[in-house]
Design a protein around this motif. Structure first.
Motif, PDB file in Angstrom:
ATOM      1  N   THR A   1       0.391  -1.238   0.126  1.00 63.82           N
ATOM      2  CA  THR A   1       0.140  -0.095   0.286  1.00 63.82           C
ATOM      3  C   THR A   1       0.764   1.095   0.399  1.00 63.82           C
ATOM      4  OG1 THR A   1      -0.054   0.048   2.669  1.00 63.82           O
ATOM      5  CG2 THR A   1      -2.084  -0.710   0.458  1.00 63.82           C
ATOM      6  N   PHE A   2       1.778   1.375   1.237  1.00 63.11           N
ATOM      7  CA  PHE A   2       2.392   2.784   0.952  1.00 63.11           C
ATOM      8  C   PHE A   2       4.086   2.546  -0.056  1.00 63.11           C
ATOM      9  CE2 PHE A   2       5.846   5.800   2.242  1.00 63.11           C
ATOM     10  CZ  PHE A   2       4.921   6.737   1.806  1.00 63.11           C
ATOM     11  N   VAL A   3       4.129   1.067  -0.938  1.00 62.68           N
ATOM     12  CA  VAL A   3       5.430   1.378  -2.158  1.00 62.68           C
ATOM     13  C   VAL A   3       4.479   2.065  -3.163  1.00 62.68           C
ATOM     14  CG1 VAL A   3       6.591  -0.421  -3.555  1.00 62.68           C
ATOM     15  CG2 VAL A   3       6.462  -0.615  -0.706  1.00 62.68           C
ATOM     16  N   ARG A   4       3.270   1.546  -2.743  1.00 62.58           N
ATOM     17  CA  ARG A   4       2.419   2.347  -4.251  1.00 62.58           C
ATOM     18  C   ARG A   4       2.245   3.719  -4.113  1.00 62.58           C
ATOM     19  NH1 ARG A   4      -1.985   0.104  -6.806  1.00 62.58           N
ATOM     20  NH2 ARG A   4      -1.085   1.935  -8.639  1.00 62.58           N
TER      21      ARG A   4
ATOM     22  N   LEU B   1      -5.100   2.431   6.519  1.00 66.27           N
ATOM     23  CA  LEU B   1      -5.398   3.490   7.207  1.00 66.27           C
ATOM     24  C   LEU B   1      -4.573   4.579   8.223  1.00 66.27           C
ATOM     25  CD1 LEU B   1      -7.411   6.027   7.059  1.00 66.27           C
ATOM     26  CD2 LEU B   1      -9.130   4.471   8.697  1.00 66.27           C
ATOM     27  N   ARG B   2      -3.664   3.646   8.948  1.00 64.68           N
ATOM     28  CA  ARG B   2      -3.016   3.146  10.331  1.00 64.68           C
ATOM     29  C   ARG B   2      -2.164   3.609   9.473  1.00 64.68           C
ATOM     30  NH1 ARG B   2      -3.886  -0.376  13.147  1.00 64.68           N
ATOM     31  NH2 ARG B   2      -2.416  -1.758  11.918  1.00 64.68           N
ATOM     32  N   ASN B   3      -1.144   3.165   8.369  1.00 62.81           N
ATOM     33  CA  ASN B   3      -0.023   3.286   8.296  1.00 62.81           C
ATOM     34  C   ASN B   3       0.507   3.983   6.788  1.00 62.81           C
ATOM     35  OD1 ASN B   3       1.333   1.304   9.400  1.00 62.81           O
ATOM     36  ND2 ASN B   3       0.481  -0.075   9.067  1.00 62.81           N
ATOM     37  N   VAL B   4      -0.441   4.449   6.065  1.00 61.09           N
ATOM     38  CA  VAL B   4      -0.415   4.942   4.807  1.00 61.09           C
ATOM     39  C   VAL B   4       0.131   6.858   5.182  1.00 61.09           C
ATOM     40  CG1 VAL B   4      -0.485   6.040   2.834  1.00 61.09           C
ATOM     41  CG2 VAL B   4      -1.276   3.816   3.185  1.00 61.09           C
ATOM     42  N   PRO B   5      -0.999   7.570   6.016  1.00 60.15           N
ATOM     43  CA  PRO B   5      -0.898   8.375   6.791  1.00 60.15           C
ATOM     44  C   PRO B   5       0.101   8.642   7.650  1.00 60.15           C
ATOM     45  CG  PRO B   5      -3.076   7.980   7.403  1.00 60.15           C
ATOM     46  CD  PRO B   5      -2.583   7.060   6.779  1.00 60.15           C
ATOM     47  N   ARG B   6       0.630   7.925   8.476  1.00 59.52           N
ATOM     48  CA  ARG B   6       1.343   8.079   9.170  1.00 59.52           C
ATOM     49  C   ARG B   6       2.980   8.318   8.251  1.00 59.52           C
ATOM     50  NH1 ARG B   6       4.519   3.964  11.135  1.00 59.52           N
ATOM     51  NH2 ARG B   6       3.402   2.682  10.470  1.00 59.52           N
ATOM     52  N   THR B   7       3.322   7.095   7.274  1.00 63.06           N
ATOM     53  CA  THR B   7       4.776   6.842   6.547  1.00 63.06           C
ATOM     54  C   THR B   7       4.985   8.456   5.701  1.00 63.06           C
ATOM     55  OG1 THR B   7       4.317   4.861   6.502  1.00 63.06           O
ATOM     56  CG2 THR B   7       6.104   5.228   5.465  1.00 63.06           C
ATOM     57  N   ALA B   8       3.655   8.896   4.870  1.00 66.16           N
ATOM     58  CA  ALA B   8       4.069   9.723   4.232  1.00 66.16           C
ATOM     59  C   ALA B   8       4.192  11.181   5.190  1.00 66.16           C
ATOM     60  CB  ALA B   8       2.533  10.262   3.808  1.00 66.16           C
ATOM     61  N   ALA B   9       3.639  11.386   6.878  1.00 72.35           N
ATOM     62  CA  ALA B   9       4.403  12.620   7.008  1.00 72.35           C
ATOM     63  C   ALA B   9       5.628  12.148   7.653  1.00 72.35           C
ATOM     64  CB  ALA B   9       2.862  12.504   8.907  1.00 72.35           C
ATOM     65  N   GLU B  10       5.524  11.016   7.916  1.00 72.17           N
ATOM     66  CA  GLU B  10       6.757  10.848   8.864  1.00 72.17           C
ATOM     67  C   GLU B  10       8.069  11.514   7.145  1.00 72.17           C
ATOM     68  OE1 GLU B  10       7.411   6.821   9.517  1.00 72.17           O
ATOM     69  OE2 GLU B  10       6.297   7.052  11.576  1.00 72.17           O
ATOM     70  N   GLN B  11       7.578  11.078   6.307  1.00 74.34           N
ATOM     71  CA  GLN B  11       8.480  11.187   5.081  1.00 74.34           C
ATOM     72  C   GLN B  11       8.744  12.230   5.013  1.00 74.34           C
ATOM     73  OE1 GLN B  11       7.657   8.240   1.825  1.00 74.34           O
ATOM     74  NE2 GLN B  11       9.435   6.378   3.716  1.00 74.34           N
ATOM     75  N   GLY B  12       7.304  13.898   5.447  1.00 76.86           N
ATOM     76  CA  GLY B  12       7.792  14.976   5.023  1.00 76.86           C
ATOM     77  C   GLY B  12       6.322  15.849   4.127  1.00 76.86           C
ATOM     78  N   HIS B  13       5.643  14.187   3.404  1.00 86.28           N
ATOM     79  CA  HIS B  13       5.057  15.328   2.920  1.00 86.28           C
ATOM     80  C   HIS B  13       3.728  15.304   4.081  1.00 86.28           C
ATOM     81  CE1 HIS B  13       6.308  12.873  -0.340  1.00 86.28           C
ATOM     82  NE2 HIS B  13       6.921  12.110   0.220  1.00 86.28           N
TER      83      HIS B  13
ATOM     84  N   ASP C   1     -16.046   6.931   3.473  1.00 87.89           N
ATOM     85  CA  ASP C   1     -17.159   6.454   2.841  1.00 87.89           C
ATOM     86  C   ASP C   1     -18.561   5.374   3.466  1.00 87.89           C
ATOM     87  OD1 ASP C   1     -15.877   5.112   1.430  1.00 87.89           O
ATOM     88  OD2 ASP C   1     -17.050   5.651  -0.680  1.00 87.89           O
ATOM     89  N   GLY C   2     -17.904   4.614   4.195  1.00 93.35           N
ATOM     90  CA  GLY C   2     -17.857   3.277   4.980  1.00 93.35           C
ATOM     91  C   GLY C   2     -17.675   2.576   4.478  1.00 93.35           C
ATOM     92  N   ASP C   3     -16.912   2.555   3.210  1.00 98.52           N
ATOM     93  CA  ASP C   3     -16.609   1.019   2.014  1.00 98.52           C
ATOM     94  C   ASP C   3     -14.982   1.690   1.472  1.00 98.52           C
ATOM     95  OD1 ASP C   3     -17.255  -1.220   0.275  1.00 98.52           O
ATOM     96  OD2 ASP C   3     -16.054   0.580  -1.517  1.00 98.52           O
ATOM     97  N   ALA C   4     -14.619   2.410   1.824  1.00103.56           N
ATOM     98  CA  ALA C   4     -13.169   3.069   1.555  1.00103.56           C
ATOM     99  C   ALA C   4     -12.772   4.545   2.217  1.00103.56           C
ATOM    100  CB  ALA C   4     -12.514   3.100   0.169  1.00103.56           C
ATOM    101  N   THR C   5     -11.988   4.116   2.343  1.00103.01           N
ATOM    102  CA  THR C   5     -10.537   5.826   2.777  1.00103.01           C
ATOM    103  C   THR C   5     -10.160   6.198   2.311  1.00103.01           C
ATOM    104  OG1 THR C   5     -10.900   4.874   5.018  1.00103.01           O
ATOM    105  CG2 THR C   5      -9.834   7.030   4.555  1.00103.01           C
ATOM    106  N   MET C   6     -10.615   7.825   1.324  1.00101.42           N
ATOM    107  CA  MET C   6      -9.889   8.975   0.530  1.00101.42           C
ATOM    108  C   MET C   6      -9.311  10.041   1.210  1.00101.42           C
ATOM    109  SD  MET C   6     -11.535   8.185  -2.479  1.00101.42           S
ATOM    110  CE  MET C   6     -10.949   9.951  -3.639  1.00101.42           C
ATOM    111  N   LEU C   7      -7.767   9.561   1.190  1.00104.26           N
ATOM    112  CA  LEU C   7      -7.107  10.673   1.564  1.00104.26           C
ATOM    113  C   LEU C   7      -6.054  11.224   0.580  1.00104.26           C
ATOM    114  CD1 LEU C   7      -4.924  10.610   4.940  1.00104.26           C
ATOM    115  CD2 LEU C   7      -3.203   8.798   3.303  1.00104.26           C
ATOM    116  N   TRP C   8      -5.798  12.502   1.127  1.00104.03           N
ATOM    117  CA  TRP C   8      -5.262  13.817   0.689  1.00104.03           C
ATOM    118  C   TRP C   8      -3.988  13.945   0.786  1.00104.03           C
ATOM    119  CZ3 TRP C   8     -10.631  13.120   0.517  1.00104.03           C
ATOM    120  CH2 TRP C   8     -11.381  13.960   0.060  1.00104.03           C
ATOM    121  N   LEU C   9      -2.877  13.420   0.171  1.00103.61           N
ATOM    122  CA  LEU C   9      -1.519  14.167   0.423  1.00103.61           C
ATOM    123  C   LEU C   9      -1.091  15.618  -0.802  1.00103.61           C
ATOM    124  CD1 LEU C   9      -0.317  10.570   0.670  1.00103.61           C
ATOM    125  CD2 LEU C   9      -0.869  11.850   2.701  1.00103.61           C
ATOM    126  N   ARG C  10      -0.316  16.257   0.100  1.00110.99           N
ATOM    127  CA  ARG C  10       0.147  16.959  -0.715  1.00110.99           C
ATOM    128  C   ARG C  10       1.834  16.354  -0.266  1.00110.99           C
ATOM    129  NH1 ARG C  10      -1.597  21.801   0.851  1.00110.99           N
ATOM    130  NH2 ARG C  10      -2.576  22.420  -1.070  1.00110.99           N
TER     131      ARG C  10
END
Length: 84
Positions: free
Chosen positions: A25-28, A52-64, A72-81
């Motif tokens: 997930t985070f590799v992609r 949901l736990r790892n992608v936002p945390r790892t992105a923030a750790e890498q400076g994003h 939406d109940g089925d999936a989560t949308m995450l916006w990263l800059r």
């Protein structure tokens, strides 16, 4: 929190990782961010507790920046800059 139409248009790339499992997930996500310019926004659709736990945390750790997270109940949308 909702984005205005202008903010929605600032999304440069969309990525759906709902069929992936960790650690892919985070590799992609990282590969997508690596191909983007600093300041550009990536919208990621993900599913499951671990991404949901790892992608936002790892992105923030890498400076994003994690701009927004919305479920939406089925999936989560995450916006990263992408950071500089």
């Amino acid at each position: 929190m909702s984005f205005t139409r202008a903010e929605e248009q600032n999304i440069e790339r969309n990525l759906d990782i709902t069929t992936e499992t960790c650690p892919m997930t985070f590799v992609r996500v990282r590969l997508a961010l690596d191909r983007m310019a600093p300041g550009q926004v990536l919208r990621v659709r993900l599913k499951g507790e671990e991404p949901l736990r790892n992608v936002p945390r790892t992105a923030a750790e890498q400076g994003h920046a994690v701009l927004r997270q919305e479920s939406d109940g089925d999936a989560t949308m995450l916006w990263l800059r992408k950071g500089g």
